[in-house]
Design a protein around this motif. Structure first.
Motif, PDB file in Angstrom:
ATOM      1  N   ASP A 250       0.849  -1.186   0.000  1.00 60.41           N
ATOM      2  CA  ASP A 250       0.000   0.000   0.000  1.00 60.41           C
ATOM      3  C   ASP A 250       0.886   1.237   0.000  1.00 60.41           C
ATOM      4  O   ASP A 250       1.484   1.590   1.013  1.00 60.41           O
ATOM      5  N   ILE A 251       0.997   1.887  -1.151  1.00 57.38           N
ATOM      6  CA  ILE A 251       1.832   3.072  -1.288  1.00 57.38           C
ATOM      7  C   ILE A 251       1.044   4.298  -0.862  1.00 57.38           C
ATOM      8  O   ILE A 251      -0.062   4.554  -1.360  1.00 57.38           O
ATOM      9  N   GLN A 252       1.604   5.067   0.062  1.00 51.34           N
ATOM     10  CA  GLN A 252       0.979   6.289   0.536  1.00 51.34           C
ATOM     11  C   GLN A 252       1.652   7.496  -0.121  1.00 51.34           C
ATOM     12  O   GLN A 252       2.805   7.435  -0.525  1.00 51.34           O
ATOM     13  N   GLY A 253       0.901   8.613  -0.183  1.00 53.16           N
ATOM     14  CA  GLY A 253       1.511   9.845  -0.651  1.00 53.16           C
ATOM     15  C   GLY A 253       0.882  10.432  -1.884  1.00 53.16           C
ATOM     16  O   GLY A 253      -0.281  10.160  -2.210  1.00 53.16           O
ATOM     17  N   TYR A 254       1.680  11.209  -2.614  1.00 47.74           N
ATOM     18  CA  TYR A 254       1.156  12.039  -3.700  1.00 47.74           C
ATOM     19  C   TYR A 254       2.172  12.156  -4.820  1.00 47.74           C
ATOM     20  O   TYR A 254       3.382  12.262  -4.583  1.00 47.74           O
TER      21      TYR A 254
ATOM     22  N   TYR B 232       4.686   6.042  -8.734  1.00 50.52           N
ATOM     23  CA  TYR B 232       4.063   5.071  -7.822  1.00 50.52           C
ATOM     24  C   TYR B 232       4.586   3.669  -8.111  1.00 50.52           C
ATOM     25  O   TYR B 232       4.984   2.925  -7.216  1.00 50.52           O
ATOM     26  N   ASP B 233       4.570   3.301  -9.399  1.00 51.85           N
ATOM     27  CA  ASP B 233       5.003   1.958  -9.785  1.00 51.85           C
ATOM     28  C   ASP B 233       6.494   1.762  -9.544  1.00 51.85           C
ATOM     29  O   ASP B 233       6.926   0.681  -9.113  1.00 51.85           O
ATOM     30  N   ALA B 234       7.301   2.786  -9.822  1.00 49.74           N
ATOM     31  CA  ALA B 234       8.742   2.671  -9.583  1.00 49.74           C
ATOM     32  C   ALA B 234       9.031   2.474  -8.108  1.00 49.74           C
ATOM     33  O   ALA B 234       9.912   1.685  -7.730  1.00 49.74           O
ATOM     34  N   PHE B 235       8.306   3.180  -7.257  1.00 45.06           N
ATOM     35  CA  PHE B 235       8.491   3.041  -5.810  1.00 45.06           C
ATOM     36  C   PHE B 235       8.012   1.673  -5.342  1.00 45.06           C
ATOM     37  O   PHE B 235       8.676   1.007  -4.534  1.00 45.06           O
TER      38      PHE B 235
ATOM     39  N   TRP C 136       5.619   7.116   0.494  1.00 45.17           N
ATOM     40  CA  TRP C 136       6.154   6.324   1.602  1.00 45.17           C
ATOM     41  C   TRP C 136       5.338   5.045   1.739  1.00 45.17           C
ATOM     42  O   TRP C 136       4.179   4.976   1.299  1.00 45.17           O
ATOM     43  N   ALA C 137       5.952   4.032   2.329  1.00 45.40           N
ATOM     44  CA  ALA C 137       5.268   2.747   2.472  1.00 45.40           C
ATOM     45  C   ALA C 137       6.021   1.853   3.442  1.00 45.40           C
ATOM     46  O   ALA C 137       7.184   2.104   3.768  1.00 45.40           O
TER      47      ALA C 137
END
Length: 381
Positions: A2-6, A15-18, A45-46
């Motif tokens: 679950d990726i958080q942030g903006y 998002y996908d790279a992170f 962040w995640a």
């Protein structure tokens, strides 16, 4: 995961790279932030911040960034130059008379900042708890003999850099290093962390540990080989004397102490804010002319400790063609930290980049996690 942030419109691919870092590269808790032309365009962040997986990794979670701390320390030194308290070409002993001992009378602040002073490690074995004693460490480093004639070779100082540069800053300014950090950097930018892990705006601290599965190396591990070949040589000594330099992290003493070459605890948002300002046309933290002068190349060569061809400005690594040291463009500068964290500025793109992680890889430079985020980001600019 679950990726958080903006992410700003047009930058959603980050998002996908992170997420890839968690899915494929072993991240357990991490954050990433980018500032472009003064605006935050991504903050992600995640994961979790503790070993038990019970405490979430948040945007303001502080991770030990190890040598990425050095760039922040260098910035404080340059602020003292701007204030007229420090001249980098005057011998350190002018401000700190005890530093003249053991053949260091002519060593300058510029040589310390660009790793040409030869003061890369303590000569004799020191007590394990010395690193937690700021005054004791300054006294010891002032008496330390260089490993070669100052100015003749480039040799990175993994830990002594913090005490030599930090001591010089305090002696020249007459103020405690932490006070200068707060008034000159932390408070103007509203940062989450700083040197040590406690007493900062954020109280969320990540536990660090090794990646469970090592990442493929982006370069040959020449440092590890050199340490194994000569356990008493300068490379091994620089990283392991005392052994607490390698083993103290996560401990209460480490987190409470001032070890400015290695125990900075920052969020990715912190690093991106600092370097985003330094990448701007009109930085708040330093006069633009001084910044250009001191981030220009000061030294380049096969580094005697890093065992690699690297270039330094005054306290910052300069961008190079190598993938793990390429900070966006030829004008880029910054500082990676052992394990994978990194902050850098790219003035050409007016970009500040920050990535911190709780899972340490084996590289002293950027590894696949930061490089993947960087490459994705630049593909979107």
């Amino acid at each position: 995961m679950d990726i958080q942030g903006y992410c700003a419109p047009g930058f959603e691919a980050l998002y996908d790279a992170f997420a890839t870092n968690f899915r494929d590269h072993g991240d357990v808790g991490a954050s990433f932030c980018a500032v472009h032309q003064g605006e935050e365009i991504a903050s992600l962040w995640a994961g979790h911040a503790d070993r038990q997986g019970e405490r979430a990794f948040e945007e303001d979670t502080l991770a030990n960034v190890f040598s990425s701390s050095k760039g922040v320390l260098a910035l404080i030194a340059l602020q003292q130059v701007a204030a007229g308290n420090l001249d980098l070409d005057v011998p350190v002993a002018h401000y700190w008379p005890e530093f003249a001992e053991a053949g260091k009378a002519a060593v300058t602040g510029r040589q310390l900042l660009c790793h040409r002073a030869g003061v890369i490690a303590f000569r004799e074995r020191v007590a394990d708890d010395l690193i937690y004693d700021w005054a004791g460490a300054l006294e010891k480093v002032a008496a330390t003999e260089p490993w070669w004639e100052p100015g003749t070779r480039q040799g990175y100082a993994p830990f002594l850099y913090g005490w030599t540069v930090g001591g010089l800053i305090e002696k020249a300014s007459g103020q405690p290093l932490m006070s200068l950090y707060r008034s000159g950097i932390s408070e103007p930018l509203g940062l989450d962390g700083g040197f040590g892990a406690e007493g900062h705006q954020s109280s969320s601290i990540a536990d660090v540990g090794p990646l469970k599965k090592p990442l493929p190396e982006l370069r040959d591990n020449a440092i590890g080989r050199s340490i194994k070949e000569d356990r008493q040589g300068p490379v091994a000594t620089a990283f392991t004397n005392p052994v607490t330099l390698m083993m103290g992290t996560n401990g209460e003493q480490w987190r409470k102490s001032l070890i400015p070459a290695a125990n900075g605890h920052f969020s990715a948002r912190d690093l991106a804010a600092i370097y985003g300002d330094l990448a701007s046309e009109d930085p708040k933290l330093l006069p633009a002319a001084l910044l250009r002068e001191t981030t220009a190349e000061q030294s380049r060569g096969q580094d005697a400790i890093l065992q690699a061809e690297v270039a330094f400005g005054c306290g910052f690594l300069k961008s190079s063609p190598a993938e793990d040291l390429h900070f966006g463009s030829e004008s880029g500068f910054g500082h990676p930290g052992a394990g994978g964290s990194v902050g850098f500025a790219d003035p050409k793109a007016e970009l500040g980049f920050g990535y911190v992680t709780s899972r340490m890889g084996q590289s002293l430079f950027m590894d696949q996690r930061a490089v993947g985020l960087k490459n994705c980001l630049y593909s979107l600019l």
